[in-house]
Write an enzyme that holds these catalytic residues in place. Structure first.
Site, PDB file in Angstrom:
ATOM      1  CG  ASN A 117      -0.127   0.178   2.533  1.00 48.82           C
ATOM      2  OD1 ASN A 117       1.096   0.006   2.561  1.00 48.82           O
ATOM      3  ND2 ASN A 117      -0.814   0.496   3.599  1.00 48.82           N
ATOM      4  CD  GLN A 285     -10.862   2.276   9.779  1.00 48.70           C
ATOM      5  OE1 GLN A 285     -10.215   3.290   9.591  1.00 48.70           O
ATOM      6  NE2 GLN A 285     -10.539   1.148   9.175  1.00 48.70           N
ATOM      7  CG  HIS A 309      -8.777   2.821   6.212  1.00 52.77           C
ATOM      8  ND1 HIS A 309      -8.530   1.992   7.280  1.00 52.77           N
ATOM      9  CD2 HIS A 309      -7.569   2.977   5.590  1.00 52.77           C
ATOM     10  CE1 HIS A 309      -7.242   1.657   7.316  1.00 52.77           C
ATOM     11  NE2 HIS A 309      -6.647   2.252   6.293  1.00 52.77           N
TER      12      HIS A 309
END
Length: 361
Positions: A117, A285, A309
């Site tokens: 990422n 989340q 996110h």
């Protein structure tokens, strides 16, 4: 062997984009591969409460896959109930949703797809900084509502050039952020980390280490958080630390939501301590509907730059972390522990020895 994956539902988006691999519908591209070898594969987004699919299926699961984007929180209690559990995989980067101490005690291997990422998050940081500094969101909202008031937006729109940029954490992501921002010709780029970068890397980035976090924050116009969540960073950015910030600074957090105290950030925006906040990460989340970051405004009454996110889950990143997840499971199935060393968090009852970048998100 049973493999359980906790992913998010994508609905029509999964049909529109087959490479949206991190969702329930597209299953990280693993079903045919796993079932072709005789394994059971359970994929769900149900992860909360005693009646969740995760709680029902983990009892005899050997491998559990979670993501940072729709995390299945693997607590000590859940690990205790998962009697067959041998491997926990984060499809992405960041394993703070797992009780690593409990995993170590059970000698459960925990792995993530390191590096999958870093480019995606670094690009998102730069985008968010520009969005905040140029006051983009109020401008966009104004024209979409039919308005045209240049002064109302321009009164709080600036350039990155000539500003002091600072990162808390300068690992894989933090370095990439600085490298990309260098082209904007900031006045200075600073970093705070437990260890200094090599001199040649500092020279290439044009960055300088500051040993005191308070001193760095007092100088910085733009602060970006690129450090991992652990006990020493949980709640790091609270009312006391925010008081050390340069008045009217912009703050960007793509690391973990729990690094910031949510109510303290909202208050700092309201009183002008912060000029703007760009947040891609939340706790928990998904964020509840009444989370203060959903509605907080700055002293001009303007919104900030909030996203759900998505920084580390671009389509390109999803391809990388899906392939990495498959590779980790393949290493486990081979029985030879041929994992990439950088992917391991814990193994054989110990934390893995590896080069662990300070922004391993």
């Amino acid at each position: 062997m049973k493999v359980v994956a906790v992913l998010y539902k994508a609905g029509q988006a999964a049909k529109d984009q087959p490479r949206l691999l991190g969702c329930v519908e597209n299953e990280l591209g693993l079903r045919q591969w796993l079932e072709g070898q005789g394994h059971t594969f359970v994929v769900t987004d149900s992860k909360e409460g005693a009646d969740s699919v995760l709680d029902r299926e983990l009892v005899d699961a050997e491998v559990i896959i979670t993501t940072p984007f729709h995390p299945g929180y693997i607590s000590r209690e859940r690990i205790a109930r998962a009697k067959n559990l041998k491997l926990l995989v984060t499809a992405g980067v960041g394993s703070d949703h797992i009780d690593l101490t409990a995993a170590n005690e059970r000698k459960i291997t925990v792995a993530e797809v390191t590096g999958s990422n870093v480019v995606s998050v670094a690009e998102h940081v730069v985008m968010t900084i520009l969005t905040l500094v140029r006051n983009f969101v109020p401008a966009h909202e104004q024209v979409m509502a039919g308005g045209w008031d240049v002064a109302d937006v321009a009164k709080d729109s600036y350039d990155v050039e000539g500003k002091v940029v600072a990162t808390i954490g300068v690992g894989r992501i933090g370095q990439r952020v600085l490298r990309r921002l260098k082209a904007f010709d900031p006045a200075e780029m600073l970093y705070y980390d437990y260890q200094a970068l090599p001199a040649d890397v500092e020279a290439e980035l044009g960055a300088r280490r500051v040993e005191s976090l308070d001193d760095m924050l007092a100088k910085a116009d733009i602060v970006t958080v690129n450090c991992p969540l652990h006990e020493s960073t949980r709640g790091l950015i609270d009312k006391k630390l925010l008081a050390k910030f340069k008045k009217g600074a912009w703050l960007v957090n793509t690391a973990r939501g729990a690094i910031c105290v949510e109510d303290d950030v909202a208050a700092a925006l309201a009183d002008g301590t912060l000029r703007g906040y760009g947040g891609d990460v939340w706790f928990p989340q998904p964020a509840p509907a009444d989370h203060p970051w959903r509605t907080m405004r700055n002293r001009f009454g303007a919104g900030n730059a909030m996203t759900p996110h998505i920084s580390g889950t671009s389509i390109d990143a999803q391809v990388r972390y899906a392939e990495g997840t498959k590779a980790i499971i393949a290493s486990y199935l081979a029985g030879d522990k041929s994992y990439r060393p950088q992917d391991l968090i814990v193994i054989d009852g110990h934390y893995a020895t590896r080069a662990y970048g300070s922004d391993k998100k």
